[in-house]
Motif scaffolding. Structure first.
Motif, PDB file in Angstrom:
ATOM      1  N   UNK A   1      22.527 -22.533   2.279  1.00  0.00           N
ATOM      2  CA  UNK A   1      22.990 -21.243   1.780  1.00  0.00           C
ATOM      3  C   UNK A   1      21.800 -20.413   1.313  1.00  0.00           C
ATOM      4  N   UNK A   2      20.699 -20.526   2.036  1.00  0.00           N
ATOM      5  CA  UNK A   2      19.456 -19.841   1.692  1.00  0.00           C
ATOM      6  C   UNK A   2      19.609 -18.332   1.881  1.00  0.00           C
ATOM      7  N   UNK A   3      19.580 -17.595   0.784  1.00  0.00           N
ATOM      8  CA  UNK A   3      19.774 -16.144   0.821  1.00  0.00           C
ATOM      9  C   UNK A   3      18.647 -15.467   0.041  1.00  0.00           C
ATOM     10  N   UNK A   4      18.052 -14.468   0.635  1.00  0.00           N
ATOM     11  CA  UNK A   4      17.107 -13.613  -0.082  1.00  0.00           C
ATOM     12  C   UNK A   4      17.781 -12.275  -0.343  1.00  0.00           C
ATOM     13  N   UNK A   5      17.754 -11.862  -1.591  1.00  0.00           N
ATOM     14  CA  UNK A   5      18.353 -10.580  -1.956  1.00  0.00           C
ATOM     15  C   UNK A   5      17.256  -9.515  -1.954  1.00  0.00           C
ATOM     16  N   UNK A   6      17.469  -8.477  -1.158  1.00  0.00           N
ATOM     17  CA  UNK A   6      16.526  -7.374  -1.063  1.00  0.00           C
ATOM     18  C   UNK A   6      17.060  -6.190  -1.862  1.00  0.00           C
ATOM     19  N   UNK A   7      16.142  -5.430  -2.420  1.00  0.00           N
ATOM     20  CA  UNK A   7      16.497  -4.198  -3.115  1.00  0.00           C
ATOM     21  C   UNK A   7      16.157  -3.013  -2.230  1.00  0.00           C
ATOM     22  N   UNK A   8      17.047  -2.027  -2.190  1.00  0.00           N
ATOM     23  CA  UNK A   8      16.767  -0.749  -1.554  1.00  0.00           C
ATOM     24  C   UNK A   8      16.297   0.185  -2.660  1.00  0.00           C
ATOM     25  N   UNK A   9      15.063   0.667  -2.549  1.00  0.00           N
ATOM     26  CA  UNK A   9      14.497   1.515  -3.597  1.00  0.00           C
ATOM     27  C   UNK A   9      14.361   2.950  -3.107  1.00  0.00           C
ATOM     28  N   UNK A  10      14.481   3.881  -4.041  1.00  0.00           N
ATOM     29  CA  UNK A  10      14.350   5.293  -3.737  1.00  0.00           C
ATOM     30  C   UNK A  10      13.658   6.011  -4.881  1.00  0.00           C
ATOM     31  N   UNK A  11      13.274   7.268  -4.684  1.00  0.00           N
ATOM     32  CA  UNK A  11      12.615   8.026  -5.751  1.00  0.00           C
ATOM     33  C   UNK A  11      13.570   8.295  -6.911  1.00  0.00           C
ATOM     34  N   UNK A  12      13.031   8.427  -8.112  1.00  0.00           N
ATOM     35  CA  UNK A  12      13.866   8.550  -9.299  1.00  0.00           C
ATOM     36  C   UNK A  12      14.699   9.828  -9.288  1.00  0.00           C
ATOM     37  N   UNK A  13      14.238  10.852  -8.580  1.00  0.00           N
ATOM     38  CA  UNK A  13      14.989  12.113  -8.611  1.00  0.00           C
ATOM     39  C   UNK A  13      16.156  12.146  -7.641  1.00  0.00           C
ATOM     40  N   UNK A  14      16.302  11.090  -6.802  1.00  0.00           N
ATOM     41  CA  UNK A  14      17.412  11.070  -5.847  1.00  0.00           C
ATOM     42  C   UNK A  14      18.727  10.813  -6.555  1.00  0.00           C
ATOM     43  N   UNK A  15      18.736   9.792  -7.408  1.00  0.00           N
ATOM     44  CA  UNK A  15      19.940   9.449  -8.158  1.00  0.00           C
ATOM     45  C   UNK A  15      19.574   9.194  -9.617  1.00  0.00           C
ATOM     46  N   UNK A  16      19.354  10.256 -10.395  1.00  0.00           N
ATOM     47  CA  UNK A  16      18.963  10.059 -11.800  1.00  0.00           C
ATOM     48  C   UNK A  16      20.019   9.319 -12.609  1.00  0.00           C
ATOM     49  N   UNK A  17      21.269   9.358 -12.190  1.00  0.00           N
ATOM     50  CA  UNK A  17      22.321   8.647 -12.920  1.00  0.00           C
ATOM     51  C   UNK A  17      22.896   7.506 -12.072  1.00  0.00           C
ATOM     52  N   UNK A  18      22.108   7.023 -11.099  1.00  0.00           N
ATOM     53  CA  UNK A  18      22.555   5.914 -10.267  1.00  0.00           C
ATOM     54  C   UNK A  18      23.301   6.373  -9.030  1.00  0.00           C
ATOM     55  N   UNK A  19      23.426   5.460  -8.071  1.00  0.00           N
ATOM     56  CA  UNK A  19      24.220   5.749  -6.883  1.00  0.00           C
ATOM     57  C   UNK A  19      25.677   5.977  -7.303  1.00  0.00           C
ATOM     58  N   UNK A  20      26.454   6.675  -6.485  1.00  0.00           N
ATOM     59  CA  UNK A  20      27.847   6.943  -6.847  1.00  0.00           C
ATOM     60  C   UNK A  20      28.627   5.673  -7.157  1.00  0.00           C
ATOM     61  N   UNK A  21      29.539   5.752  -8.117  1.00  0.00           N
ATOM     62  CA  UNK A  21      30.344   4.600  -8.508  1.00  0.00           C
ATOM     63  C   UNK A  21      31.270   4.170  -7.382  1.00  0.00           C
ATOM     64  N   UNK A  22      31.446   2.861  -7.253  1.00  0.00           N
ATOM     65  CA  UNK A  22      32.369   2.324  -6.262  1.00  0.00           C
ATOM     66  C   UNK A  22      33.467   1.491  -6.902  1.00  0.00           C
ATOM     67  N   UNK A  23      33.309   1.154  -8.195  1.00  0.00           N
ATOM     68  CA  UNK A  23      34.250   0.258  -8.846  1.00  0.00           C
ATOM     69  C   UNK A  23      33.817  -1.194  -8.798  1.00  0.00           C
ATOM     70  N   UNK A  24      32.765  -1.482  -8.045  1.00  0.00           N
ATOM     71  CA  UNK A  24      32.219  -2.842  -7.965  1.00  0.00           C
ATOM     72  C   UNK A  24      30.702  -2.707  -7.923  1.00  0.00           C
ATOM     73  N   UNK A  25      30.128  -2.379  -9.079  1.00  0.00           N
ATOM     74  CA  UNK A  25      28.723  -1.986  -9.141  1.00  0.00           C
ATOM     75  C   UNK A  25      27.909  -2.904 -10.044  1.00  0.00           C
ATOM     76  N   UNK A  26      26.609  -2.798  -9.885  1.00  0.00           N
ATOM     77  CA  UNK A  26      25.644  -3.481 -10.742  1.00  0.00           C
ATOM     78  C   UNK A  26      24.681  -2.439 -11.311  1.00  0.00           C
ATOM     79  N   UNK A  27      24.087  -2.778 -12.449  1.00  0.00           N
ATOM     80  CA  UNK A  27      23.054  -1.940 -13.045  1.00  0.00           C
ATOM     81  C   UNK A  27      21.883  -2.832 -13.432  1.00  0.00           C
ATOM     82  N   UNK A  28      20.673  -2.377 -13.124  1.00  0.00           N
ATOM     83  CA  UNK A  28      19.462  -3.124 -13.447  1.00  0.00           C
ATOM     84  C   UNK A  28      18.692  -2.405 -14.552  1.00  0.00           C
ATOM     85  N   UNK A  29      18.205  -3.191 -15.506  1.00  0.00           N
ATOM     86  CA  UNK A  29      17.435  -2.660 -16.627  1.00  0.00           C
ATOM     87  C   UNK A  29      16.093  -3.381 -16.706  1.00  0.00           C
ATOM     88  N   UNK A  30      15.086  -2.674 -17.209  1.00  0.00           N
ATOM     89  CA  UNK A  30      13.791  -3.270 -17.499  1.00  0.00           C
ATOM     90  C   UNK A  30      13.416  -2.852 -18.910  1.00  0.00           C
TER      91      UNK A  30
END
Length: 373
Positions: free
Chosen positions: A257-286
């Motif tokens: 079950x070897x899985x690598x999770x990739x992140x799709x990254x974009x510039x900060x001004x594209x989605x300042x409040x995150x991608x549109x909500x879908x009802x099944x979302x994640x949020x990442x913090x640093x």
């Protein structure tokens, strides 16, 4: 009373009738793709922010395949239809950790289609640079592997680059042993360190005594194996086909079950409040906490109070912060939780956490994705 339309029937006659019906269907498919492309262009003209959306335009959901068409095959067809539709608004440049046929490349194809303008670069930091400087609209970077955990270069790049995570792409990783001849002729096995680690038990059992040599990428390893019959590479089967290598063994990863999770990254001004909500979302913090007893426990308690489920947590030393006697240093924490940053509970957690942090960044909100491949 209006007559009911006669149900469509598939010709059961000879080859000529079948070919005629196929040509009719091909024209209908071409017309439908052209109409979809026009509608996408009109949609983006009304809502410009959709141009760089990582998700499919209009969130197209493909029903299960019918008859002999599998779900995977149907998804592949629609992936390319979506990519073709995007060409109407200009192909997005998408940077990935190259070269071609690397797992980052295969993930970018699965996520965005071969019609996208996929740009290979040499390092993970270069992917971040392409996006932050605007040379590419999006980037694809490895985030974590189910067997060996975090990808350090990616976490380090988040700490030094102003980009957002706007999507995820978990990819099932299947390794092949690629070579020119029999296993008995192999004297070295080359691949990326991560790939060698993910196949270490298989190598010890099936190729005992053969030297394992780290290499820059799985694709470059395949290129080296194509030039030397005594060298085998661990890479994707696609890389083997490109370099004329035979798969001497398939699915040699230790964990199936070897899985690598990739992140799709974009510039900060594209989605300042995150991608549109879908009802099944994640949020990442640093964030960074004071280096004192109980600081991390107090921070984690905030998520518990808001009833937020954490799906990932990592720590990372801030470069250059280690004390001279190596007795201490500053750390960044990376946390992923279920929920969108626009959700009330997430907003409350972020606000409370911010009061305890030396620094805090919301890296992005994005839809939870199914495993690809």
């Amino acid at each position: 009373m209006a007559k009911k339309a006669a149900p469509k029937t598939t010709p059961t006659g000879g080859a000529k009738a079948l070919r005629t019906r196929i040509r009719v269907l091909d024209r209908q498919i071409a017309d439908a793709v052209a109409e979809r492309t026009e509608l996408v262009a009109r949609l983006v003209a009304q809502h410009a922010q959709l141009k760089n959306a990582p998700a499919d335009i209009a969130a197209t959901t493909v029903a299960a395949g019918k008859g002999t068409v599998s779900d995977d095959a149907m998804r592949a067809v629609f992936r390319e239809v979506v990519a073709a539709s995007r060409a109407a608004i200009g192909l997005r440049r998408i940077a990935y950790l190259g070269p071609e046929d690397s797992y980052s490349h295969l993930t970018a194809i699965e996520r965005f289609g071969e019609a996208a303008d996929l740009v290979p670069v040499a390092t993970i930091h270069a992917v971040f640079q392409e996006v932050s400087e605007g040379s590419c609209e999006l980037g694809v970077v490895p985030l974590e592997n189910s067997t060996h955990g975090r990808v350090t270069d990616t976490l380090e790049a988040f700490a030094s680059s102003m980009v957002h995570i706007c999507g995820e792409a978990p990819m099932r990783i299947h390794h092949c042993l690629l070579g020119q001849g029999p296993r008995s002729a192999i004297r070295r096995v080359v691949s990326k360190p991560q790939a060698l680690a993910q196949c270490s038990h298989w190598l010890a059992e099936h190729l005992p005594g053969v030297e394992a040599v780290p290499y820059a990428s799985t694709s470059d390893a395949a290129r080296l194996a194509a030039d030397d019959p005594s060298v085998a590479a661990i890479a994707s089967e696609q890389a083997g086909r490109r370099h004329g290598l035979e798969p001497l063994a398939r699915h040699i990863e230790d964990q199936k079950d070897n899985v690598t999770r990739f992140a799709v990254i974009g510039p900060v001004n594209t989605y300042p409040t995150g991608a549109p909500k879908t009802g099944d979302d994640k949020t990442a913090l640093m964030f960074e906490l004071a280096h004192e007893p109980g600081a991390l426990a107090d921070g984690m308690a905030i998520f518990k109070r808001q009833k937020l489920n954490l799906t990932w947590i990592e720590s990372f030393p801030i470069p250059g912060s280690r004390t001279e006697d190596l007795s201490g240093g500053r750390y960044l924490f990376f946390v992923e939780l279920m929920g969108h940053q626009a959700d009330l509970r997430v907003r409350r957690a972020v606000a409370s956490l911010g009061k305890k942090c030396l620094q805090l960044r919301v890296l992005g909100s994005y839809a939870r994705a199914k495993v690809l491949g």
